[in-house]
Design a protein around this motif. Structure first.
Motif: not given
Length: 246
Positions: A55-67
């Motif tokens: 999710v982090a890579k797909l949406l270019d998010l920080e790890r916490e936001a992706a989680h």
């Protein structure tokens, strides 16, 4: 704690020591992750981390936001994958391959469980929101891979996960299963709602150590709900008691 004894303050509706309800069961259906193997084996934690990475890579998010987003999709859609498909239109194949590329070596053989499942009269199935490959790898580690007629996975479910009612109907229709003569074993209470409504015996599997493994609070809810007929912290022992009483 005896296998069929409910957890403190979480007693199920059925008499936990009365297993006569299983007398006419001829189809036994088991969830995979955190049900056939204990949560402390940490397999799903590996899958969970890889989903967050995806999710982090797909949406270019920080790890916490992706989680946070990953867990939101999981709760609202049944799986993170379903949420990503609905919200972002991703191709599921790459996701499924990536998140299930984990180390299965922490799962140890369980001869008691293997013997108990093998002895259950009738048909045996695995029904999982994971993949067949993931389920086979775990079943082989446990020593139970030869004891199941089929593994019904997220692909067979047309990527619609439990607890959607259509997925259960699709599974039962595919294998000509009479739910009123079947039992379902799950680690998530919400996945037992539809089986209970269709007349199945429902067993919530909550092994010791569950609280020490990271789980969302909502995942641990519902143990005293009417659709949960039995709760056990020892799946092999519970099955052995069923066999003894039959």
């Amino acid at each position: 704690m005896t296998p069929a004894t409910p957890l403190p303050s979480e007693a199920p509706q059925a008499n936990p020591r009365d297993l006569t309800a299983f007398a006419d069961v001829d189809t036994w259906i088991f969830d995979l992750d955190n049900t056939l193997y204990p949560a402390h084996a940490d397999l799903f934690a590996q899958v969970d981390k890889r989903m967050g990475d995806y999710v982090a890579k797909l949406l270019d998010l920080e790890r916490e936001a992706a989680h946070t987003l990953q867990k939101d999709y999981y709760r609202r859609y049944g799986t993170t994958l379903r949420g990503l498909m609905m919200e972002h239109g991703i191709n599921p194949d790459g996701f499924l391959e990536f998140v299930h590329d984990i180390d299965h070596s922490k799962v140890e053989a369980n001869p008691r469980l293997a013997d108990a499942i093998h002895a259950l009269p009738g048909r045996h199935f695995i029904m999982t929101n994971g993949t067949v490959a993931h389920a086979k790898a775990i079943a082989e580690r446990l020593g139970i891979h030869d004891h199941f007629e089929d593994i019904f996975d997220i692909v067979a479910a047309d990527l619609v996960p439990k607890p959607h009612a259509d997925t259960y109907d699709r599974f039962w229709d595919l294998h000509n299963i009479d739910p009123t003569r079947a039992a379902m074993f799950e680690d998530l209470s919400r996945n037992l709602v539809v089986p209970s409504e269709r007349g199945m015996r429902t067993v919530l599997v909550v092994p010791e150590g569950t609280r020490e493994v990271f789980r969302e609070a909502w995942e641990l809810e519902g143990r005293s709900a009417p659709h949960v007929q039995y709760v056990t912290d020892d799946l092999a022992g519970f099955l052995e008691r069923i066999l003894t009483e039959r």
